[in-house]
Design an enzyme around this catalytic site. Sequence first.
Site, mmCIF file in Angstrom:
data_model
loop_
_atom_site.group_PDB
_atom_site.id
_atom_site.type_symbol
_atom_site.label_atom_id
_atom_site.label_comp_id
_atom_site.label_asym_id
_atom_site.label_seq_id
_atom_site.Cartn_x
_atom_site.Cartn_y
_atom_site.Cartn_z
ATOM 1 N N LYS A 63 -54.758 -15.661 -73.410
ATOM 2 C CA LYS A 63 -55.265 -14.318 -73.691
ATOM 3 C C LYS A 63 -54.251 -13.455 -74.435
ATOM 4 O O LYS A 63 -54.634 -12.573 -75.209
ATOM 5 C CB LYS A 63 -55.756 -13.627 -72.411
ATOM 6 N N LYS A 95 -52.694 -26.719 -69.421
ATOM 7 C CA LYS A 95 -53.050 -25.472 -68.724
ATOM 8 C C LYS A 95 -53.853 -25.805 -67.464
ATOM 9 O O LYS A 95 -54.977 -26.288 -67.532
ATOM 10 C CB LYS A 95 -53.873 -24.609 -69.695
ATOM 11 N N LYS A 111 -46.460 -13.755 -73.968
ATOM 12 C CA LYS A 111 -46.483 -12.309 -74.268
ATOM 13 C C LYS A 111 -45.475 -11.991 -75.372
ATOM 14 O O LYS A 111 -45.770 -11.248 -76.308
ATOM 15 C CB LYS A 111 -46.156 -11.493 -73.007
ATOM 16 N N GLY A 168 -53.789 -10.380 -65.237
ATOM 17 C CA GLY A 168 -54.475 -10.666 -63.979
ATOM 18 C C GLY A 168 -54.323 -9.560 -62.952
ATOM 19 O O GLY A 168 -55.291 -9.164 -62.281
ATOM 20 N N ASN A 169 -53.106 -9.024 -62.861
ATOM 21 C CA ASN A 169 -52.790 -8.014 -61.861
ATOM 22 C C ASN A 169 -53.622 -6.731 -62.018
ATOM 23 O O ASN A 169 -53.797 -5.982 -61.065
ATOM 24 C CB ASN A 169 -51.290 -7.688 -61.980
HETATM 25 P P1 ADP Z 1 -50.558 -11.888 -66.663
HETATM 26 O O1 ADP Z 1 -51.691 -12.195 -65.754
HETATM 27 O O2 ADP Z 1 -50.346 -10.414 -66.824
HETATM 28 O O3 ADP Z 1 -50.612 -12.620 -67.963
HETATM 29 P P2 ADP Z 1 -48.359 -13.637 -65.877
HETATM 30 O O4 ADP Z 1 -48.159 -13.999 -64.470
HETATM 31 O O5 ADP Z 1 -48.896 -14.644 -66.804
HETATM 32 O O6 ADP Z 1 -49.236 -12.324 -65.867
HETATM 33 O O7 ADP Z 1 -46.968 -13.105 -66.480
HETATM 34 C C1 ADP Z 1 -46.254 -12.034 -65.872
HETATM 35 C C2 ADP Z 1 -45.157 -12.566 -64.973
HETATM 36 O O8 ADP Z 1 -44.119 -13.145 -65.744
HETATM 37 C C3 ADP Z 1 -44.455 -11.514 -64.150
HETATM 38 O O9 ADP Z 1 -45.090 -11.303 -62.937
HETATM 39 C C4 ADP Z 1 -43.053 -12.107 -63.954
HETATM 40 O O10 ADP Z 1 -42.886 -12.566 -62.642
HETATM 41 C C5 ADP Z 1 -43.009 -13.300 -64.874
HETATM 42 N N1 ADP Z 1 -41.801 -13.427 -65.693
HETATM 43 C C6 ADP Z 1 -41.299 -14.629 -66.054
HETATM 44 N N2 ADP Z 1 -40.228 -14.476 -66.824
HETATM 45 C C7 ADP Z 1 -40.018 -13.157 -66.976
HETATM 46 C C8 ADP Z 1 -39.051 -12.392 -67.683
HETATM 47 N N3 ADP Z 1 -38.095 -12.977 -68.406
HETATM 48 N N4 ADP Z 1 -39.125 -11.038 -67.611
HETATM 49 C C9 ADP Z 1 -40.106 -10.460 -66.895
HETATM 50 N N5 ADP Z 1 -41.056 -11.141 -66.202
HETATM 51 C C10 ADP Z 1 -41.032 -12.473 -66.248
HETATM 52 MG MG MG Z 2 -50.594 -14.832 -68.138
#
Ligand code: ADP
Ligand code: MG
Length: 314
Positions: free
Chosen positions: A214, A129, A276, A11-12
């Site tokens: 995704k 979700k 991820k 998203g970022n």
């Molecule tokens: P995207 O849109 O890239 O899928 P998400 O918000 O779904 O992003 O996932 C990324 C986020 O996961 C990061 O911004 C972070 O705050 C969070 N996060 C949660 N647990 C962890 C972890 N163990 N290590 C790193 N980031 C983490």
């Molecule tokens: Mg995500």
Amino acid sequence: MPETLVIALGGNAITRAGEIGTIPQQFEHTAETLSHLLPLFRSDARIAITHGNGPQIGNILIRVEEGERRVPRLPLDTCVSDSQGGMGYMIQRIACELFRRERIRRTAATIITQVLVSEADPDMGHPSKPIGSSYTCAEAQRIRIDKPHWELREIEPGRWRRVVASPHPLEILEEDAIARLLDTGIVAIACGGGGIPVAWEGDRLVGVEGVVDKDLASSLLARNLHADRLIIVTSVDRAAIRYGRPDQCWLDRITVAQATAFLAAGEFPAGSMGPKIEAGIEFVESGGRECIITCTERAAEAVWGQAGTHIVPS
Ligand code: ADP
Ligand code: MG
């Protein structure tokens, strides 16, 4: 043999927290993101780009709700396909400008992507979700009457949202088309928003009222393309254990076995870092060289091994 890379944009990469997320803002962030990927576009790598669609699908659903009395309602699968088209256009336009300016002999093309799921997926009966607008208690009560088929959940006290299933992706129906684009040097934009979830009902394909994660769809694409690396671009430079705690520890290189153990220990929450890591494990376990989790700014550096969390076979 040139390397095959699947780059999953989070998203970022396209919208930022605290912003309205106007179309010009989205174009601006997309341009910044693609410029960080420039060294990869300059290389001879075969490149597929996937992307999330959370904020965009949320906005499409608001348009659907607001327009309900004037135009036909769009089912969720059609909303996902619309977001793939709109976001694919945005990435293509920015890529055209970048490739022309940098004299890179490539084009980018979007493939509207259907992802096969099973109606028997365990998640289908347990929607989890959150999607679309959030509602007050009173609004939620009215929606229960107007839309009895919707499942609503109180996400925070007094704040309700619709929840839908997130079934596991089984097959990417346009996989051959994506592979052929890559064979000719075209950057393929595919699996937007995790892909359009569809299921077979006899000999008919039907859209499913759900969304595919995704990261998991990107992992499936990477496996099908026999990619060398799956690069998951997100808002943090690396994954961490004990995330957010004073004794937090960033991870540079972990084996599949370590990743599996950390995931089981609850280090990576569902809905953010969890999928991820899961995507990385699935990819590396089925022969991928490595999965890299990193931020946009460091994506190219991470491919050369100098940034990010690398999930490796052993
Ligand atoms: P995207 O849109 O890239 O899928 P998400 O918000 O779904 O992003 O996932 C990324 C986020 O996961 C990061 O911004 C972070 O705050 C969070 N996060 C949660 N647990 C962890 C972890 N163990 N290590 C790193 N980031 C983490
Ligand atoms: Mg995500």
